[in-house]
Design a protein around this motif. Structure first.
Motif, PDB file in Angstrom:
ATOM      1  N   THR A   1     -53.515 -33.688  -0.016  1.00  0.00           N
ATOM      2  CA  THR A   1     -53.676 -35.117  -0.274  1.00  0.00           C
ATOM      3  C   THR A   1     -53.593 -35.334  -1.786  1.00  0.00           C
ATOM      4  OG1 THR A   1     -55.125 -35.274   1.653  1.00  0.00           O
ATOM      5  CG2 THR A   1     -55.146 -37.132   0.118  1.00  0.00           C
ATOM      6  N   ILE A   2     -52.523 -36.012  -2.191  1.00  0.00           N
ATOM      7  CA  ILE A   2     -52.315 -36.238  -3.632  1.00  0.00           C
ATOM      8  C   ILE A   2     -52.952 -37.569  -4.051  1.00  0.00           C
ATOM      9  CG2 ILE A   2     -50.561 -36.444  -5.459  1.00  0.00           C
ATOM     10  CD1 ILE A   2     -50.549 -33.708  -4.082  1.00  0.00           C
ATOM     11  N   LEU A   3     -52.790 -38.584  -3.202  1.00  0.00           N
ATOM     12  CA  LEU A   3     -53.405 -39.897  -3.444  1.00  0.00           C
ATOM     13  C   LEU A   3     -54.005 -40.396  -2.140  1.00  0.00           C
ATOM     14  CD1 LEU A   3     -50.612 -41.795  -5.454  1.00  0.00           C
ATOM     15  CD2 LEU A   3     -52.799 -41.000  -6.366  1.00  0.00           C
ATOM     16  N   GLY A   4     -55.131 -41.096  -2.224  1.00  0.00           N
ATOM     17  CA  GLY A   4     -55.764 -41.644  -1.020  1.00  0.00           C
ATOM     18  C   GLY A   4     -56.799 -40.688  -0.470  1.00  0.00           C
ATOM     19  N   GLU A   5     -57.415 -41.118   0.635  1.00  0.00           N
ATOM     20  CA  GLU A   5     -58.489 -40.342   1.259  1.00  0.00           C
ATOM     21  C   GLU A   5     -57.909 -39.319   2.220  1.00  0.00           C
ATOM     22  OE1 GLU A   5     -61.760 -40.925   0.497  1.00  0.00           O
ATOM     23  OE2 GLU A   5     -60.955 -42.347  -0.974  1.00  0.00           O
ATOM     24  N   LYS A   6     -58.703 -38.275   2.482  1.00  0.00           N
ATOM     25  CA  LYS A   6     -58.316 -37.330   3.537  1.00  0.00           C
ATOM     26  C   LYS A   6     -58.286 -38.100   4.857  1.00  0.00           C
ATOM     27  CE  LYS A   6     -59.051 -32.556   2.501  1.00  0.00           C
ATOM     28  NZ  LYS A   6     -58.742 -32.622   1.101  1.00  0.00           N
ATOM     29  N   THR A   7     -57.374 -37.733   5.735  1.00  0.00           N
ATOM     30  CA  THR A   7     -57.193 -38.559   6.921  1.00  0.00           C
ATOM     31  C   THR A   7     -56.924 -37.682   8.143  1.00  0.00           C
ATOM     32  OG1 THR A   7     -55.964 -40.429   7.763  1.00  0.00           O
ATOM     33  CG2 THR A   7     -54.729 -38.909   6.411  1.00  0.00           C
ATOM     34  N   SER A   8     -56.713 -38.304   9.308  1.00  0.00           N
ATOM     35  CA  SER A   8     -56.546 -37.534  10.543  1.00  0.00           C
ATOM     36  C   SER A   8     -55.109 -37.056  10.707  1.00  0.00           C
ATOM     37  CB  SER A   8     -56.921 -38.411  11.743  1.00  0.00           C
ATOM     38  OG  SER A   8     -55.957 -39.435  11.882  1.00  0.00           O
ATOM     39  N   ALA A   9     -54.924 -36.065  11.594  1.00  0.00           N
ATOM     40  CA  ALA A   9     -53.578 -35.545  11.865  1.00  0.00           C
ATOM     41  C   ALA A   9     -52.703 -36.614  12.513  1.00  0.00           C
ATOM     42  CB  ALA A   9     -53.663 -34.315  12.756  1.00  0.00           C
ATOM     43  N   ALA A  10     -53.326 -37.558  13.240  1.00  0.00           N
ATOM     44  CA  ALA A  10     -52.556 -38.637  13.869  1.00  0.00           C
ATOM     45  C   ALA A  10     -52.061 -39.636  12.823  1.00  0.00           C
ATOM     46  CB  ALA A  10     -53.411 -39.361  14.899  1.00  0.00           C
ATOM     47  N   ASP A  11     -52.840 -39.827  11.772  1.00  0.00           N
ATOM     48  CA  ASP A  11     -52.446 -40.734  10.684  1.00  0.00           C
ATOM     49  C   ASP A  11     -51.278 -40.122   9.907  1.00  0.00           C
ATOM     50  OD1 ASP A  11     -52.185 -42.450   8.538  1.00  0.00           O
ATOM     51  OD2 ASP A  11     -54.299 -42.427   7.990  1.00  0.00           O
ATOM     52  N   PHE A  12     -51.421 -38.838   9.599  1.00  0.00           N
ATOM     53  CA  PHE A  12     -50.307 -38.117   8.988  1.00  0.00           C
ATOM     54  C   PHE A  12     -50.454 -36.613   9.173  1.00  0.00           C
ATOM     55  CE2 PHE A  12     -48.468 -35.450   5.769  1.00  0.00           C
ATOM     56  CZ  PHE A  12     -47.161 -35.873   5.771  1.00  0.00           C
ATOM     57  N   SER A  13     -49.397 -35.980   9.587  1.00  0.00           N
ATOM     58  CA  SER A  13     -49.258 -34.532   9.405  1.00  0.00           C
ATOM     59  C   SER A  13     -47.764 -34.246   9.262  1.00  0.00           C
ATOM     60  CB  SER A  13     -49.903 -33.739  10.548  1.00  0.00           C
ATOM     61  OG  SER A  13     -49.453 -34.210  11.781  1.00  0.00           O
ATOM     62  N   GLY A  14     -47.470 -33.238   8.458  1.00  0.00           N
ATOM     63  CA  GLY A  14     -46.060 -32.991   8.186  1.00  0.00           C
ATOM     64  C   GLY A  14     -45.781 -31.547   7.841  1.00  0.00           C
ATOM     65  N   ARG A  15     -44.565 -31.136   8.154  1.00  0.00           N
ATOM     66  CA  ARG A  15     -44.118 -29.795   7.793  1.00  0.00           C
ATOM     67  C   ARG A  15     -42.610 -29.820   7.592  1.00  0.00           C
ATOM     68  NH1 ARG A  15     -44.497 -26.139  13.330  1.00  0.00           N
ATOM     69  NH2 ARG A  15     -43.106 -27.432  14.595  1.00  0.00           N
ATOM     70  N   PHE A  16     -42.097 -28.780   6.912  1.00  0.00           N
ATOM     71  CA  PHE A  16     -40.664 -28.755   6.612  1.00  0.00           C
ATOM     72  C   PHE A  16     -40.175 -27.324   6.498  1.00  0.00           C
ATOM     73  CE2 PHE A  16     -40.505 -27.261   2.223  1.00  0.00           C
ATOM     74  CZ  PHE A  16     -41.834 -27.355   1.865  1.00  0.00           C
TER      75      PHE A  16
END
Ligand SMILES: [Ca+2]
Ligand SMILES: [Ca+2]
Ligand SMILES: [Ca+2]
Ligand SMILES: [Ca+2]
Length: 257
Positions: free
Chosen positions: A69-84
């Motif tokens: 998390t670079i900006l903002g609050e820690k959040t749920s996997a449903a709000d955001f999760s990502g991989r590449f």
């Protein structure tokens, strides 16, 4: 006399060496954080950029997380999760990203306005892994890919520019998961905005580039709620959002055979 000259010579070399190490020390201490290493296997053929990861070549590469998390609050996997993951050919880097996001939002219709506040997949590339300032230079690029697939970064004139001919992408959505397939042509720091004849760098095995991934998560408001990245960026005065300014915070992408 001879002894004196030898001592003087030794003293001179000691001062010279100290000066060299001091220089190296200053350069090395510019960024205090650790940089990740990303490995990209070579692909015999480029993938078809269609948002579908059914090419066997994608199996060769390992997933890496976009979990900082670079900006903002820690959040749920449903709000955001990502991989590449990344593969390469001589012509380009190829990126596959899987993003889970509850709301996809593009608040500013003009691609050049507040492009970091709209939903965007962000790819950072420093062709020669030099690190250092790139805020208003092409020492490195921070390509923001919007939901309309337009690609934006700031140029040396401090204005936003489209780099649609550097980066080609298609995304497809299934449920709340978006699959992005991206071709990134790699341009050197000598790139000049508007030069239609500029050629991308030919990629070779063993090459190292500065590289990291990020995602601007806008969930319907006027600004992005969160900014997530793949690097654990060491803060400067509490600020971890350094990637758009300083290429030294990027990780290293290594092109494998
Ligand atoms: Ca494909
Ligand atoms: Ca979200
Ligand atoms: Ca550079
Ligand atoms: Ca979102």
């Amino acid at each position: 006399m001879k002894q004196f000259l030898c001592a003087a010579k030794r003293g001179f070399y000691r001062i010279l060496l100290s000066a060299i190490f001091l220089q190296l020390g200053v350069a090395g201490s510019a960024y205090a954080g650790e940089q990740s290493q990303y490995l990209a296997p070579h692909a015999k053929r480029a993938p078809v950029i269609d948002g579908q990861s059914d090419e066997p070549l994608w199996q060769q590469a390992e997933w890496r997380a976009i979990d900082q998390t670079i900006l903002g609050e820690k959040t749920s996997a449903a709000d955001f999760s990502g991989r590449f993951k990344v593969v390469w050919t001589a012509k380009a880097l190829y990126l596959l990203a899987e993003i889970t996001d509850d709301v996809m939002s593009d608040s500013h219709a003009d691609p050049l306005v507040h492009y970091w506040d709209d939903e965007a997949l962000e790819i950072f590339v420093d062709e020669d892994a030099s690190g250092g300032d790139h805020q208003y230079t092409h020492n490195a690029f921070a390509y923001h890919i919007a939901l309309d697939n337009q690609v934006v970064d700031s140029g040396p004139d401090k204005k936003a520019h489209l780099y649609n001919d550097h980066v080609t992408s298609i995304w497809k959505r299934s449920g709340t998961t978006t699959t992005w397939e991206v071709e990134i042509k790699v341009f050197a720091d000598s790139f000049i905005d508007g030069d239609k004849k500029a050629k991308p760098v030919k990629l070779v095995a063993g090459k190292e580039l500065g590289f990291m991934m990020a995602y601007c998560d806008n969930d319907g408001g006027p600004a992005r709620e969160n900014f997530f990245g793949s690097e654990d960026i060491a803060p400067v005065n509490g600020d971890r959002n350094r990637g758009w300014i300083d290429a030294s915070v990027f990780g290293r992408l290594i092109l494998k055979k």
